[in-house]
Design an enzyme around this catalytic site. Structure first.
Site, PDB file in Angstrom:
ATOM      1  CE1 TYR A  77     -13.109  -5.086   3.756  1.00  0.00           C
ATOM      2  CE2 TYR A  77     -14.258  -4.789   1.658  1.00  0.00           C
ATOM      3  CZ  TYR A  77     -13.092  -4.766   2.396  1.00  0.00           C
ATOM      4  OH  TYR A  77     -11.903  -4.422   1.791  1.00  0.00           O
ATOM      5  CB  SER A 129     -16.839  -1.078   7.867  1.00  0.00           C
ATOM      6  OG  SER A 129     -16.111  -1.897   6.973  1.00  0.00           O
ATOM      7  CE  LYS A 130     -11.890  -1.679   4.001  1.00  0.00           C
ATOM      8  NZ  LYS A 130     -10.658  -1.322   4.750  1.00  0.00           N
ATOM      9  CB  SER A 183     -12.163  -1.902  -0.409  1.00  0.00           C
ATOM     10  OG  SER A 183     -12.800  -2.717  -1.362  1.00  0.00           O
ATOM     11  CG  HIS A 243      -6.906  -2.697  11.836  1.00  0.00           C
ATOM     12  ND1 HIS A 243      -6.353  -1.454  12.008  1.00  0.00           N
ATOM     13  CD2 HIS A 243      -8.142  -2.643  12.402  1.00  0.00           C
ATOM     14  CE1 HIS A 243      -7.217  -0.690  12.675  1.00  0.00           C
ATOM     15  NE2 HIS A 243      -8.309  -1.384  12.929  1.00  0.00           N
ATOM     16  CB  ILE A 244     -10.361  -5.457   7.646  1.00  0.00           C
ATOM     17  CG1 ILE A 244      -9.434  -6.425   6.875  1.00  0.00           C
ATOM     18  CG2 ILE A 244     -10.545  -4.164   6.915  1.00  0.00           C
ATOM     19  CD1 ILE A 244     -10.059  -6.951   5.590  1.00  0.00           C
ATOM     20  CG  MET A 291      -6.917  -2.446  15.827  1.00  0.00           C
ATOM     21  SD  MET A 291      -6.403  -1.040  16.861  1.00  0.00           S
ATOM     22  CE  MET A 291      -4.629  -1.047  16.555  1.00  0.00           C
TER      23      MET A 291
HETATM   24  N1  LIG Z   1      -6.597  -7.955  -0.446  1.00  0.00           N
HETATM   25  C1  LIG Z   1      -7.507  -7.345  -1.177  1.00  0.00           C
HETATM   26  O1  LIG Z   1      -7.925  -7.833  -2.217  1.00  0.00           O
HETATM   27  C2  LIG Z   1      -8.043  -6.008  -0.759  1.00  0.00           C
HETATM   28  C3  LIG Z   1      -8.892  -5.324  -1.630  1.00  0.00           C
HETATM   29  C4  LIG Z   1      -9.384  -4.074  -1.256  1.00  0.00           C
HETATM   30  C5  LIG Z   1      -9.034  -3.538  -0.030  1.00  0.00           C
HETATM   31  N2  LIG Z   1      -8.220  -4.247   0.813  1.00  0.00           N
HETATM   32  C6  LIG Z   1      -7.900  -3.657   2.110  1.00  0.00           C
HETATM   33  O2  LIG Z   1      -6.531  -3.792   2.397  1.00  0.00           O
HETATM   34  C7  LIG Z   1      -6.342  -3.925   3.797  1.00  0.00           C
HETATM   35  C8  LIG Z   1      -5.489  -5.132   4.092  1.00  0.00           C
HETATM   36  O3  LIG Z   1      -6.078  -6.283   3.523  1.00  0.00           O
HETATM   37  P1  LIG Z   1      -5.282  -7.660   3.417  1.00  0.00           P
HETATM   38  O4  LIG Z   1      -5.842  -8.415   2.285  1.00  0.00           O
HETATM   39  O5  LIG Z   1      -3.833  -7.384   3.465  1.00  0.00           O
HETATM   40  O6  LIG Z   1      -5.756  -8.380   4.783  1.00  0.00           O
HETATM   41  P2  LIG Z   1      -5.002  -9.512   5.660  1.00  0.00           P
HETATM   42  O7  LIG Z   1      -3.863 -10.090   4.926  1.00  0.00           O
HETATM   43  O8  LIG Z   1      -6.074 -10.429   6.133  1.00  0.00           O
HETATM   44  O9  LIG Z   1      -4.446  -8.673   6.901  1.00  0.00           O
HETATM   45  C9  LIG Z   1      -5.320  -8.180   7.877  1.00  0.00           C
HETATM   46  C10 LIG Z   1      -4.491  -7.682   9.036  1.00  0.00           C
HETATM   47  O10 LIG Z   1      -5.356  -7.195  10.059  1.00  0.00           O
HETATM   48  C11 LIG Z   1      -5.052  -7.834  11.287  1.00  0.00           C
HETATM   49  N3  LIG Z   1      -6.270  -7.986  12.097  1.00  0.00           N
HETATM   50  C12 LIG Z   1      -7.318  -8.811  11.883  1.00  0.00           C
HETATM   51  N4  LIG Z   1      -8.222  -8.676  12.868  1.00  0.00           N
HETATM   52  C13 LIG Z   1      -7.732  -7.756  13.723  1.00  0.00           C
HETATM   53  C14 LIG Z   1      -8.198  -7.205  14.949  1.00  0.00           C
HETATM   54  N5  LIG Z   1      -9.346  -7.589  15.494  1.00  0.00           N
HETATM   55  N6  LIG Z   1      -7.434  -6.273  15.561  1.00  0.00           N
HETATM   56  C15 LIG Z   1      -6.252  -5.876  15.031  1.00  0.00           C
HETATM   57  N7  LIG Z   1      -5.765  -6.360  13.882  1.00  0.00           N
HETATM   58  C16 LIG Z   1      -6.499  -7.297  13.232  1.00  0.00           C
HETATM   59  C17 LIG Z   1      -4.462  -9.174  10.880  1.00  0.00           C
HETATM   60  O11 LIG Z   1      -3.585  -9.707  11.854  1.00  0.00           O
HETATM   61  P3  LIG Z   1      -4.061 -10.622  13.079  1.00  0.00           P
HETATM   62  O12 LIG Z   1      -4.957 -11.656  12.542  1.00  0.00           O
HETATM   63  O13 LIG Z   1      -2.767 -11.134  13.629  1.00  0.00           O
HETATM   64  O14 LIG Z   1      -4.723  -9.701  14.047  1.00  0.00           O
HETATM   65  C18 LIG Z   1      -3.649  -8.781   9.659  1.00  0.00           C
HETATM   66  O15 LIG Z   1      -2.410  -8.257  10.039  1.00  0.00           O
HETATM   67  C19 LIG Z   1      -7.739  -3.977   4.407  1.00  0.00           C
HETATM   68  O16 LIG Z   1      -8.107  -2.699   4.854  1.00  0.00           O
HETATM   69  C20 LIG Z   1      -8.609  -4.379   3.242  1.00  0.00           C
HETATM   70  O17 LIG Z   1      -9.949  -3.934   3.381  1.00  0.00           O
HETATM   71  C21 LIG Z   1      -7.717  -5.459   0.489  1.00  0.00           C
END
Ligand SMILES: NC(=O)c1ccc[n+]([C@@H]2O[C@H](COP(=O)([O-])OP(=O)(O)OC[C@H]3O[C@@H](n4cnc5c(N)ncnc54)[C@H](OP(=O)(O)O)[C@@H]3O)[C@@H](O)[C@H]2O)c1
Ligand SMILES: *[C@@H]1O[C@H](CO)[C@@H](O)[C@H](O)[C@H]1NC(C)=O
Ligand SMILES: *[C@@H]1O[C@H](CO)[C@@H](O)[C@H](O)[C@H]1NC(C)=O
Length: 294
Positions: free
Chosen positions: A183, A186-187, A170, A120-121, A93
């Protein structure tokens, strides 16, 4: 104090939960049956869980992320869980051309689109802002700009289906936090853009719902690694499978915002009725007639 903690807080929490959620229709998993859904960032974490929950509900899914092999495993599991169909398209992305073409291809695979789940992030570590402009730009491009590009590409199909855009944000997209300035920026940008667009859709009678999801700490591997030794709140992380379900529910019920996490009172404290009231009043100052014709 112990009494407060033990009884009043949970009861207050329940009351508030009731207060905030009772006004909405009830969610039924059948709402997603046969629906055509895109999930980004679905190779792991919350996105992967969203794909699995959708599959259990019998939806069509197209998932994306960069890692092709991991995505293929996600697709097989989706099919085992009962997805009406499941496909993956790998790409980054960071590349806006990929983002645009991805949506078109996904639409062709499913024959339309009902829900676009943007999740995604780019990878982020917690640190003081150290003048890394490159990381700011990358965060804005991957976490924000690509969301706009994906929505633009999806809009014709979403208009046709009266569908939904679901944006995963977030608490850091509603309040300041140290160590994650790029981060957070962006959010916040997602809120500014998608909340404004929602108002335009409402004025111009575009029946595409926009749901912003404000998440607290969730127990994904990435998040747990990122906060290790740096951040530790008393409530701990919330489970990613439940989180995924709440995100889908919010989208299916066409809610404007959802809050999910373990910290109590968050929805009550951050929902900001003052902002909603100002937005309502502010609208009265516009002459929107000349923008209404399309
Ligand atoms: N976990 C938390 O505590 C938390 C809290 C608040 C909000 N969030 C939000 O929830 C969402 C998911 O978080 P998560 O913790 O599940 O993250 P995660 O497990 O790290 O998953 C991130 C996903 O994004 C993909 N990604 C990374 N870089 C990319 C790129 N350049 N292009 C396309 N895809 C890409 C990754 O796959 P690849 O590496 O294979 O590309 C992976 O599938 C995010 O929007 C995050 O801000 C999470
Ligand atoms: C993201 O990952 C890349 C490649 O592994 C690495 O070079 C970069 O420093 C990471 N960025 C952040 C902000 O963690
Ligand atoms: C918008 O679409 C939803 C979902 O299809 C539908 O329930 C609702 O009635 C529509 N609203 C309007 C104003 O057409």
């Amino acid at each position: 104090m112990a009494f407060m903690k033990k009884y009043l807080l949970p009861i207050g929490g329940l009351f508030l939960a009731y207060f905030f959620y009772s006004a909405h229709d009830e969610f039924r998993p059948e709402m997603l049956q046969g629906k055509k859904v895109i999930v980004t960032g679905a190779s792991k974490g919350i996105g992967e869980e969203i794909a699995y929950q959708l599959s259990k509900m019998g939806a069509h899914v197209v998932v994306t992320a960069r890692s092709k092999e991991t995505l293929q495993k996600v697709v097989s599991h989706c099919l085992e869980l009962g997805a009406a169909s499941a496909h993956s398209i790998a790409g980054t992305m960071e590349d806006m051309t990929f983002a645009e073409q991805f949506v078109v291809q996904a639409g062709k695979l499913m024959g339309g689109l009902d829900m676009l789940i943007l999740n995604h992030i780019t990878n982020t570590s917690m640190s003081l802002f150290n003048n890394d402009i490159h990381h700011v730009r990358k965060s804005m491009e991957v976490n924000f700009l690509s969301y706009v590009v994906l929505s633009v590409a999806a809009l014709p199909m979403l208009k046709q289906s009266s569908g939904s855009i679901v944006v995963v944000s977030s608490l850091a997209g509603k309040m300041a936090n140290p160590l994650i300035a790029p981060y957070s920026a962006s959010k916040f940008a997602l809120d500014g853009f998608f909340s404004s667009i929602r108002t335009e859709y409402s004025i111009t009678k575009v029946n595409v719902s926009i749901t912003l999801c404000f998440l607290g700490l969730i127990n994904t591997e990435t998040a747990m690694k990122a906060i290790s030794g740096i951040y530790d709140d008393a409530s701990g992380p919330a489970p990613k499978d439940q989180c995924a379900l709440e995100i889908i529910k919010g989208g299916a019920l066409r809610q404007e915002e959802i809050y999910y996490g373990n910290i109590p009172w968050v929805a009550f404290l951050l929902r900001n009725p003052g902002r909603k009231f100002m937005e309502f009043l502010n609208l009265k100052s516009y002459n929107m007639d000349k923008f209404k014709t399309n």
